[in-house]
Write an enzyme that holds these catalytic residues in place. Sequence first.
Site: not given
Ligand SMILES: Nc1ncnc2c1ncn2[C@@H]1O[C@H](COP(=O)(O)OP(=O)(O)OP(=O)(O)O)[C@@H](O)[C@H]1O
Length: 123
Positions: A25, A66, A73, A91-92
Amino acid sequence: MSRFKKRIDSFKWAFNGFKIAFKGEVNLKIHLVAAAIVIALGFLFNIGRYEWLAVLVVIAMVLSAEIFNTAIEHLADFVSVERRPAIKKVKDLAAAAVLLHAIIAAIVGIIVFSPYIIAYLKA
Ligand SMILES: Nc1ncnc2c1ncn2[C@@H]1O[C@H](COP(=O)(O)OP(=O)(O)OP(=O)(O)O)[C@@H](O)[C@H]1O
């Protein structure tokens, strides 16, 4: 397995959790560097014992948030790699908890260190 060995093993798994978290991370590494800088400043300015308490508690709070965020996540990605509104919500929410901790930590940092920094700049 003896009870004692079980206790020792549970420490091992917890340290393994640290390894997983700090290896993968980037955000956690950034928080760790920030914590190291704050601790160095604490020694530099020779802050008081209650100020140390405040600083150490907020550092622990931010790093724990964190780590929990990282765990959530991973769990969310395991539940669904496809994009789903429910996963986004989860996640948010976890990210919001980290942000809240970071904001409080920054405020505590300002309260503790600003008098020392002002005095240093005036000297
Ligand atoms: N499986 C999912 N379904 C819906 N929304 C998602 C999902 N994964 C991540 N998000 C949303 O997408 C946005 C960006 O998330 P994040 O920074 O974790 O990147 P990611 O889309 O997972 O890509 P990466 O893992 O490559 O960074 C956040 O609002 C997160 O909640």
